[in-house]
Design a protein around this motif. Structure first.
Motif, PDB file in Angstrom:
ATOM      1  N   GLY A  43      27.523  -5.024  -5.812  1.00 49.92           N
ATOM      2  CA  GLY A  43      28.504  -4.934  -6.885  1.00 49.92           C
ATOM      3  C   GLY A  43      29.599  -3.912  -6.606  1.00 49.92           C
ATOM      4  O   GLY A  43      29.748  -3.388  -5.501  1.00 49.92           O
ATOM      5  N   VAL A  44      30.351  -3.627  -7.667  1.00 47.76           N
ATOM      6  CA  VAL A  44      31.521  -2.769  -7.564  1.00 47.76           C
ATOM      7  C   VAL A  44      31.165  -1.368  -7.085  1.00 47.76           C
ATOM      8  O   VAL A  44      31.885  -0.777  -6.275  1.00 47.76           O
ATOM      9  CB  VAL A  44      32.238  -2.693  -8.931  1.00 47.76           C
ATOM     10  CG1 VAL A  44      33.340  -1.635  -8.895  1.00 47.76           C
ATOM     11  CG2 VAL A  44      32.810  -4.045  -9.309  1.00 47.76           C
ATOM     12  N   GLU A  45      30.068  -0.817  -7.562  1.00 48.62           N
ATOM     13  CA  GLU A  45      29.729   0.563  -7.200  1.00 48.62           C
ATOM     14  C   GLU A  45      29.509   0.718  -5.701  1.00 48.62           C
ATOM     15  O   GLU A  45      29.878   1.736  -5.117  1.00 48.62           O
ATOM     16  CB  GLU A  45      28.491   1.025  -7.979  1.00 48.62           C
ATOM     17  CG  GLU A  45      28.739   1.220  -9.467  1.00 48.62           C
ATOM     18  CD  GLU A  45      29.932   2.128  -9.742  1.00 48.62           C
ATOM     19  OE1 GLU A  45      30.032   3.192  -9.081  1.00 48.62           O
ATOM     20  OE2 GLU A  45      30.768   1.775 -10.591  1.00 48.62           O
ATOM     21  N   LYS A  46      28.920  -0.303  -5.075  1.00 45.24           N
ATOM     22  CA  LYS A  46      28.706  -0.223  -3.637  1.00 45.24           C
ATOM     23  C   LYS A  46      30.039  -0.292  -2.893  1.00 45.24           C
ATOM     24  O   LYS A  46      30.247   0.407  -1.897  1.00 45.24           O
ATOM     25  CB  LYS A  46      27.785  -1.345  -3.166  1.00 45.24           C
ATOM     26  CG  LYS A  46      27.320  -1.171  -1.715  1.00 45.24           C
ATOM     27  CD  LYS A  46      26.196  -2.122  -1.366  1.00 45.24           C
ATOM     28  CE  LYS A  46      25.685  -1.861   0.048  1.00 45.24           C
ATOM     29  NZ  LYS A  46      24.568  -2.762   0.407  1.00 45.24           N
ATOM     30  N   VAL A  47      30.952  -1.110  -3.392  1.00 51.96           N
ATOM     31  CA  VAL A  47      32.271  -1.200  -2.783  1.00 51.96           C
ATOM     32  C   VAL A  47      32.996   0.134  -2.904  1.00 51.96           C
ATOM     33  O   VAL A  47      33.644   0.594  -1.962  1.00 51.96           O
ATOM     34  CB  VAL A  47      33.093  -2.331  -3.454  1.00 51.96           C
ATOM     35  CG1 VAL A  47      34.561  -2.243  -3.033  1.00 51.96           C
ATOM     36  CG2 VAL A  47      32.526  -3.679  -3.074  1.00 51.96           C
ATOM     37  N   LYS A  48      32.896   0.768  -4.058  1.00 50.11           N
ATOM     38  CA  LYS A  48      33.543   2.062  -4.240  1.00 50.11           C
ATOM     39  C   LYS A  48      33.034   3.078  -3.230  1.00 50.11           C
ATOM     40  O   LYS A  48      33.792   3.892  -2.699  1.00 50.11           O
ATOM     41  CB  LYS A  48      33.297   2.577  -5.658  1.00 50.11           C
ATOM     42  CG  LYS A  48      34.092   1.865  -6.736  1.00 50.11           C
ATOM     43  CD  LYS A  48      33.786   2.508  -8.076  1.00 50.11           C
ATOM     44  CE  LYS A  48      34.468   1.770  -9.207  1.00 50.11           C
ATOM     45  NZ  LYS A  48      34.121   2.344 -10.520  1.00 50.11           N
ATOM     46  N   THR A  49      31.738   3.028  -2.949  1.00 49.02           N
ATOM     47  CA  THR A  49      31.163   3.964  -1.980  1.00 49.02           C
ATOM     48  C   THR A  49      31.781   3.753  -0.603  1.00 49.02           C
ATOM     49  O   THR A  49      32.139   4.721   0.079  1.00 49.02           O
ATOM     50  CB  THR A  49      29.638   3.765  -1.896  1.00 49.02           C
ATOM     51  OG1 THR A  49      29.067   4.026  -3.180  1.00 49.02           O
ATOM     52  CG2 THR A  49      29.027   4.697  -0.871  1.00 49.02           C
ATOM     53  N   VAL A  50      31.934   2.486  -0.206  1.00 46.53           N
ATOM     54  CA  VAL A  50      32.510   2.180   1.105  1.00 46.53           C
ATOM     55  C   VAL A  50      33.968   2.607   1.172  1.00 46.53           C
ATOM     56  O   VAL A  50      34.420   3.194   2.159  1.00 46.53           O
ATOM     57  CB  VAL A  50      32.367   0.668   1.416  1.00 46.53           C
ATOM     58  CG1 VAL A  50      33.061   0.323   2.727  1.00 46.53           C
ATOM     59  CG2 VAL A  50      30.901   0.269   1.475  1.00 46.53           C
ATOM     60  N   VAL A  51      34.711   2.328   0.102  1.00 46.77           N
ATOM     61  CA  VAL A  51      36.124   2.706   0.070  1.00 46.77           C
ATOM     62  C   VAL A  51      36.274   4.222   0.081  1.00 46.77           C
ATOM     63  O   VAL A  51      37.146   4.776   0.751  1.00 46.77           O
ATOM     64  CB  VAL A  51      36.830   2.088  -1.156  1.00 46.77           C
ATOM     65  CG1 VAL A  51      38.245   2.638  -1.299  1.00 46.77           C
ATOM     66  CG2 VAL A  51      36.868   0.567  -1.042  1.00 46.77           C
ATOM     67  N   GLN A  52      35.408   4.915  -0.656  1.00 48.18           N
ATOM     68  CA  GLN A  52      35.461   6.379  -0.663  1.00 48.18           C
ATOM     69  C   GLN A  52      35.212   6.940   0.731  1.00 48.18           C
ATOM     70  O   GLN A  52      35.860   7.907   1.150  1.00 48.18           O
ATOM     71  CB  GLN A  52      34.423   6.945  -1.637  1.00 48.18           C
ATOM     72  CG  GLN A  52      34.413   8.478  -1.720  1.00 48.18           C
ATOM     73  CD  GLN A  52      35.730   9.038  -2.218  1.00 48.18           C
ATOM     74  OE1 GLN A  52      36.073   8.876  -3.390  1.00 48.18           O
ATOM     75  NE2 GLN A  52      36.476   9.699  -1.346  1.00 48.18           N
ATOM     76  N   GLN A  53      34.304   6.329   1.465  1.00 54.37           N
ATOM     77  CA  GLN A  53      34.043   6.764   2.834  1.00 54.37           C
ATOM     78  C   GLN A  53      35.287   6.603   3.702  1.00 54.37           C
ATOM     79  O   GLN A  53      35.613   7.463   4.530  1.00 54.37           O
ATOM     80  CB  GLN A  53      32.874   5.967   3.425  1.00 54.37           C
ATOM     81  CG  GLN A  53      31.523   6.319   2.824  1.00 54.37           C
ATOM     82  CD  GLN A  53      30.416   5.378   3.270  1.00 54.37           C
ATOM     83  OE1 GLN A  53      30.675   4.309   3.860  1.00 54.37           O
ATOM     84  NE2 GLN A  53      29.174   5.751   2.994  1.00 54.37           N
TER      85      GLN A  53
END
Length: 419
Positions: A43-53
């Motif tokens: 979901g969105v939260e996992k995508v946010k983690t990747v983008v933050q990285q």
């Protein structure tokens, strides 16, 4: 009339987003595919983690540029010029004709501290033999090398280039003080064609480097006091072509604001960050924006605007340095700035004054074209704070870019337009 305006606006927005996605988004194709897969599984939260990285990687990646050559060739002047600094600016490298450096000396970029230029003593100006020189100068840490000469490239210069090549690094020969050569010809009363003279000098450098055993050499003619002259734009294009994706982006953002061409390059690089920051905002810490029923993460918006302002040379210290180099009062440059985003603290009140709340009427246009942005269009839909943050940052970047263009024109005139 209104329909035509709407169609034009939609076409403009679509072209802008296509411009983003057709250029690198700082993600490789494989990373974008993984981003979609991460959304499918987490979901969105996992995508946010990747983008933050990825954002963290962009912020923390270092770029180390080594500048070497004999004493008096203009190393310090070039290091200052590439950082947008004059001789008397804070942090400027000391300019002189005496070799005082016996070890690498670091000079940080004034706005991007992870970008460092290193002044290395020439290989023949130290007591170290060539085999020890490479180790003492820690050659493996630098991303690329600029080898400078003020008249001709020496045997030591070519020996150095071969060792750099052996290490798998890129090097660029720079022939400095070209303006001095041309001035000498003029003072001597000699009649000559400037372009032909420059080509003669360039060909002479290349020919001698070839004879010294350097395959396919390129020599760039530079004036340390006016980077808009001669081959500085060609040197930039060569570096941008050779640097890997993220380092290329960092190098472009570190360039001094001296032409409309550079302003446009920076705009394209900063535009890539907009959708990433908007993704991170996605509903967390939402603050309502007047005129819009949705909110956004104001901290992310303000941080993004401050970063844009610094990269575009619109912070106070950069404007002061630019004014000195252009020989203009800094008040003349500040007078052409049309956005309240320059010259003070960025607050919610400042953002509100821009009346971007009216963006609610155009958010639907962005919704329609969101599918152009890889992956993200399928993650955030209507009613998302992603849209508000995206719109705010996009309009802020447009405002700041317009002011940067006006500042460059006020400083240097219109001759430095993109070629």
């Amino acid at each position: 009339m209104g329909g035509a305006s709407s169609r034009d606006q939609r076409a403009e927005t679509s072209n802008r987003l296509e411009d983003e996605s057709s250029n690198s988004t700082s993600f490789t194709d494989e990373e974008l595919t993984k981003l979609q897969s991460d959304y499918d599984t987490g979901g969105v939260e996992k995508v946010k983690t990747v983008v933050q990285q990825k954002v963290t990687e962009l912020d923390n990646t270092e770029l180390n540029v080594a500048v070497t050559g004999q004493s008096g060739v203009g190393k310090s002047s070039l290091i200052n010029a590439m950082r947008g600094l004059g001789l008397n600016d804070e942090g400027a490298a000391e300019v002189g004709n005496t070799e005082t450096t016996k070890k690498p000396t670091r000079y940080k970029h004034p706005n991007l501290p992870n970008v460092c230029f290193w002044d290395l003593p020439g290989i023949g100006s130290t007591d170290l033999p060539a085999n020890k020189y490479l180790k003492e100068m820690k050659f493996t840490k630098y991303d690329f090398f600029i080898i400078i000469s003020a008249c001709r490239f020496t045997e030591n210069d070519t020996k150095l280039a071969k060792e750099i090549k052996r290490l798998g690094k890129n090097f660029y020969f720079v022939r400095s003080k070209i303006d001095n050569d041309l001035d000498s010809n003029r003072k001597g009363g000699r009649q000559f064609n400037e372009e032909e003279e420059l080509e003669k000098i360039r060909n002479d450098c290349v020919s001698k480097l070839q004879k010294a055993g350097i395959p396919s050499p390129r020599a760039f003619l530079i004036s340390n006091f006016d980077l808009n002259l001669y081959d500085f734009s060609l040197l930039n294009k060569a570096l941008e072509h050779d640097l890997p994706n993220i380092k290329k982006s960092i190098y472009i953002l570190a360039l001094p604001i001296i032409s409309l061409e550079i302003v446009e390059k920076k705009r394209k690089e900063l535009r890539k960050r907009v959708w990433m920051l908007a993704t991170l905002s996605g509903g967390i810490g939402a603050v309502p924006v007047p005129g819009v029923s949705l909110g956004c993460d104001i901290g992310i918006v303000i941080g993004g605007i401050i970063h844009f302002r610094q990269c575009l040379g619109l912070n106070d210290s950069s404007l002061q340095s630019l004014a000195k180099r252009a020989g203009k009062p800094v008040e003349d440059l500040k007078a052409v700035v049309t956005t309240p985003l320059v010259g003070g603290e960025i607050t919610l009140d400042v953002i509100n004054r821009l009346a971007w709340g009216a963006a609610a009427a155009t958010i639907s246009v962005i919704e329609i074209t969101l599918d152009i942005i890889p992956v993200i269009g399928s993650i955030f839909g209507a009613g998302s704070s992603f849209l508000v943050t995206y719109k705010l940052l996009s309009d802020a970047l447009d405002d700041l870019t317009e002011s940067a263009q006006k500042v460059v024109t006020a400083a240097f005139g219109t001759e430095n337009d993109a070629k």
